[in-house]
Motif scaffolding. Structure first.
Motif, PDB file in Angstrom:
ATOM      1  N   ILE A  48     -11.177 -30.442  11.342  1.00  0.00           N
ATOM      2  CA  ILE A  48     -10.926 -31.881  11.486  1.00  0.00           C
ATOM      3  C   ILE A  48     -12.125 -32.524  12.164  1.00  0.00           C
ATOM      4  CG2 ILE A  48      -9.832 -31.778  13.780  1.00  0.00           C
ATOM      5  CD1 ILE A  48      -7.720 -33.789  12.628  1.00  0.00           C
ATOM      6  N   ASP A  49     -12.382 -33.797  11.835  1.00  0.00           N
ATOM      7  CA  ASP A  49     -13.510 -34.499  12.449  1.00  0.00           C
ATOM      8  C   ASP A  49     -13.016 -35.715  13.219  1.00  0.00           C
ATOM      9  OD1 ASP A  49     -12.877 -36.329  10.467  1.00  0.00           O
ATOM     10  OD2 ASP A  49     -14.666 -35.954   9.276  1.00  0.00           O
ATOM     11  N   LEU A  50     -13.937 -36.347  13.924  1.00  0.00           N
ATOM     12  CA  LEU A  50     -13.603 -37.491  14.775  1.00  0.00           C
ATOM     13  C   LEU A  50     -12.919 -38.602  13.989  1.00  0.00           C
ATOM     14  CD1 LEU A  50     -13.835 -39.057  17.487  1.00  0.00           C
ATOM     15  CD2 LEU A  50     -16.085 -39.831  16.691  1.00  0.00           C
ATOM     16  N   GLU A  51     -13.451 -38.924  12.819  1.00  0.00           N
ATOM     17  CA  GLU A  51     -12.889 -40.001  12.001  1.00  0.00           C
ATOM     18  C   GLU A  51     -11.413 -39.757  11.690  1.00  0.00           C
ATOM     19  OE1 GLU A  51     -12.909 -43.481   9.506  1.00  0.00           O
ATOM     20  OE2 GLU A  51     -14.607 -42.721  10.689  1.00  0.00           O
ATOM     21  N   THR A  52     -11.076 -38.523  11.339  1.00  0.00           N
ATOM     22  CA  THR A  52      -9.690 -38.202  10.997  1.00  0.00           C
ATOM     23  C   THR A  52      -8.795 -38.244  12.222  1.00  0.00           C
ATOM     24  OG1 THR A  52     -10.508 -36.800   9.198  1.00  0.00           O
ATOM     25  CG2 THR A  52      -8.210 -36.534   9.824  1.00  0.00           C
TER      26      THR A  52
END
Length: 255
Positions: free
Chosen positions: A153-157
């Motif tokens: 998972i990344d920051l945007e998600t």
């Protein structure tokens, strides 16, 4: 408190005395660090009986359980890795919190399967800090690599799901790295989360900040963001400062 919870090979039970919480940990799988304690301390007290809190990327449940005395209502822990979620579930049982806490083994991307949109009062997250690039030096331990790097998972998600879960005027809380602060603030703002309170953490006086805590409000009015007093973790001799000792051990241990 349930003292009969079984431990698996390599596991141990550690305590955060200030919160009166015992937590199942494993060096091979996951151990909480100071960032979890700092985030739990940063979260505003709210003892409302009908409060709903969601802890995303919950790991072994540290942040969520550390706030059990300052947060009312129901708390949902969401963790992708089954081994970590299992430790969190047994820690909930160990601390006698099964009536208030629910652990979900699942991907944060799919969180709306378990928690409806626009239904949550506060969302907490201690996400992976490091983007995955060609130059990334990822931990060879799969569990630790997923916890620290934006592999799953990344920051945007994270920010998108935080915003999606929160009610209007609900609060989101993050701990992250200061070198990504411009990106974090832009991401929050673009997802209807107005940054309202920021606190920088410093390893020692005179050093650069290595952590930042952020509180944001869903659909909050723009402006009015406060930079609160910093936290210094260590004296120059390496000992914890009184503020950190109190977070770890409570007031009686620091007197």
């Amino acid at each position: 408190m349930n003292t009969s919870v079984s431990l698996k090979p390599g596991e141990r039970v550690d305590a955060l005395y200030s919160s009166n919480i015992r937590l199942i940990q494993s060096k091979q799988v996951f151990c909480f660090s100071l960032d979890a304690v700092l985030l739990a301390h940063f979260i505003r007290p709210n003892l409302r009986h009908r409060l709903l809190t969601v802890d995303l990327c919950a790991g072994n449940g540290a942040v969520g359980m550390f706030i059990h005395k300052k947060t009312g209502g129901h708390l949902v822990e969401v963790e992708l890795q089954p081994e970590l979620a299992d430790m969190a579930e047994r820690s909930v049982e160990l601390n006698g919190l099964t009536d208030r806490y629910q652990v979900i083994t699942g991907d944060v991307k799919e969180v709306y399967q378990w928690v409806p949109k626009d239904s949550v009062d506060q969302v907490l997250c201690n996400p992976p800090y490091f983007p995955v690039t060609a130059a990334s030096r990822k931990n060879p331990n799969r569990h630790l690599a997923i916890a620290r790097h934006e592999i799953a998972i990344d920051l945007e998600t994270v920010v998108d799901r935080m915003s999606g879960l929160l009610k209007m005027n609900g609060r989101g809380y993050l701990v992250h790295r200061p070198d990504r602060l411009p990106e974090i603030l832009a991401c929050l703002t673009s997802h209807r989360l107005a940054p309202k309170r920021i606190q920088f953490i410093y390893p020692k006086a005179g050093s650069e900040s290595n952590m930042v805590l952020i509180e944001a409000t869903k659909d909050g009015r723009p402006g009015g963001c406060r930079i609160v007093s910093p936290v210094i973790v260590h004296h120059q001799n390496g000992e914890y400062t009184p503020q950190i000792k109190e977070m770890l051990y409570g007031k009686k241990k620091t007197e």
